[in-house]
Design an enzyme around this catalytic site. Sequence first.
Site, PDB file in Angstrom:
ATOM      1  N   ASN A 157      10.742 -65.737 -93.441  1.00 40.01           N
ATOM      2  CA  ASN A 157      11.617 -65.410 -94.575  1.00 40.01           C
ATOM      3  C   ASN A 157      12.194 -63.993 -94.449  1.00 40.01           C
ATOM      4  O   ASN A 157      12.730 -63.456 -95.412  1.00 40.01           O
ATOM      5  CB  ASN A 157      10.866 -65.567 -95.904  1.00 40.01           C
ATOM      6  N   HIS A 208      10.434 -61.212 -93.751  1.00 42.33           N
ATOM      7  CA  HIS A 208       9.559 -60.093 -94.106  1.00 42.33           C
ATOM      8  C   HIS A 208       9.072 -59.357 -92.858  1.00 42.33           C
ATOM      9  O   HIS A 208       8.999 -59.922 -91.769  1.00 42.33           O
ATOM     10  CB  HIS A 208       8.385 -60.547 -94.999  1.00 42.33           C
ATOM     11  N   GLU A 228       7.987 -58.787 -98.879  1.00 46.85           N
ATOM     12  CA  GLU A 228       8.641 -60.061 -99.153  1.00 46.85           C
ATOM     13  C   GLU A 228      10.023 -59.833 -99.766  1.00 46.85           C
ATOM     14  O   GLU A 228      10.217 -58.864-100.505  1.00 46.85           O
ATOM     15  CB  GLU A 228       7.793 -60.838-100.167  1.00 46.85           C
ATOM     16  N   ASP A 279      -0.971 -54.096 -92.724  1.00 44.57           N
ATOM     17  CA  ASP A 279      -1.291 -54.800 -93.963  1.00 44.57           C
ATOM     18  C   ASP A 279      -2.682 -55.440 -93.927  1.00 44.57           C
ATOM     19  O   ASP A 279      -3.320 -55.534 -92.858  1.00 44.57           O
ATOM     20  CB  ASP A 279      -0.219 -55.853 -94.266  1.00 44.57           C
TER      21      ASP A 279
HETATM   22  C1  GLP Z   1       2.641 -62.160 -91.305  1.00 38.96           C
HETATM   23  C2  GLP Z   1       2.245 -60.678 -91.248  1.00 38.96           C
HETATM   24  C3  GLP Z   1       3.207 -59.930 -90.429  1.00 38.96           C
HETATM   25  C4  GLP Z   1       3.492 -60.780 -89.198  1.00 38.96           C
HETATM   26  C5  GLP Z   1       4.417 -61.884 -89.622  1.00 38.96           C
HETATM   27  C6  GLP Z   1       4.737 -62.881 -88.518  1.00 38.96           C
HETATM   28  O1  GLP Z   1       2.625 -62.684 -92.564  1.00 38.96           O
HETATM   29  N1  GLP Z   1       2.066 -60.016 -92.496  1.00 38.96           N
HETATM   30  O2  GLP Z   1       2.684 -58.656 -90.106  1.00 38.96           O
HETATM   31  O3  GLP Z   1       4.113 -60.001 -88.239  1.00 38.96           O
HETATM   32  O4  GLP Z   1       3.932 -62.495 -90.770  1.00 38.96           O
HETATM   33  O5  GLP Z   1       3.656 -63.711 -88.257  1.00 38.96           O
HETATM   34  P1  GLP Z   1       3.539 -64.631 -86.967  1.00 38.96           P
HETATM   35  O6  GLP Z   1       3.541 -63.713 -85.815  1.00 38.96           O
HETATM   36  O7  GLP Z   1       2.240 -65.350 -87.137  1.00 38.96           O
HETATM   37  O8  GLP Z   1       4.724 -65.528 -86.973  1.00 38.96           O
END
Ligand code: GLP
Length: 247
Positions: A142, A144, A149, A74
């Site tokens: 959440n 995702h 989302e 992404d």
């Molecule tokens: C983000 C990204 C994801 C990531 C996830 C967890 O928003 N879009 O690809 O894996 O949320 O993030 P974190 O590792 O900072 O908890």
Amino acid sequence: MSVAAGPCLEVLPTEEAVATRGATLLAEALLDPQRPPTGLATGRTMLPLYGELRPLLGADKRFEPSGWRSFNLDEYVGLGPDDPRSFAAYMARYLGEPLGIPAARMQLPNGLAPNPHLEALRYRQQVQTHGLGLQLLGLGENGHVGFNEPPCDAFAPCRCVELSDATRQQNAAAFGGEAKAVPERAITLGLADILAAEEVLLVVTGANKSSVLRRVLQEPPQQLVPASWLQGHPNCLVIADRSAVCV
Ligand code: GLP
């Protein structure tokens, strides 16, 4: 935590142990020329893992930076590689520059494309042309994966999405702590693209993910927990530290 079916869960004692295990699996995929490109992810979870991956690759005779092949999940709409808050900049900072990988070999959606919807179509086409071998994933609080989302179906394609308030809050640290400064939209591979990968590796660390991880693994797959669709993947491994599986 017990898992009736679906993803295989490996619980490791610490975040460091998860990083070591994840980096080993990722290096195997990246170093195998027979496999399709690797799907990569960003976020705080991946920082220790990429920290372990760098020396592993650097010390391996098979590692050839110019042969790198990866597609990221992404990118924020409106941010390009020159913006340190973009995922393109993250990848350059933690893998590309230290390992000397040409930027063009690490593919991401173009956050600066004039039409993000068309860019999502272009990116999906490119990913489908090559296919994905191992897809690395983090988990949003959440539920995702990528920026899929809730609510989200298993057949969602690569597309431009609106980010939820919860996600903008979760990712605010990279934007001076200001959730409002986090872009409102992103381009993300969809659950359909993720589920089409040969293999999925979901990495989960920290007590803040424990309640959602329980839902991902133990509740029936559902739109409200997008990562729960991974239960339908035939080759999905979840590696988690103890704090992420104990409430
Ligand atoms: C983000 C990204 C994801 C990531 C996830 C967890 O928003 N879009 O690809 O894996 O949320 O993030 P974190 O590792 O900072 O908890």
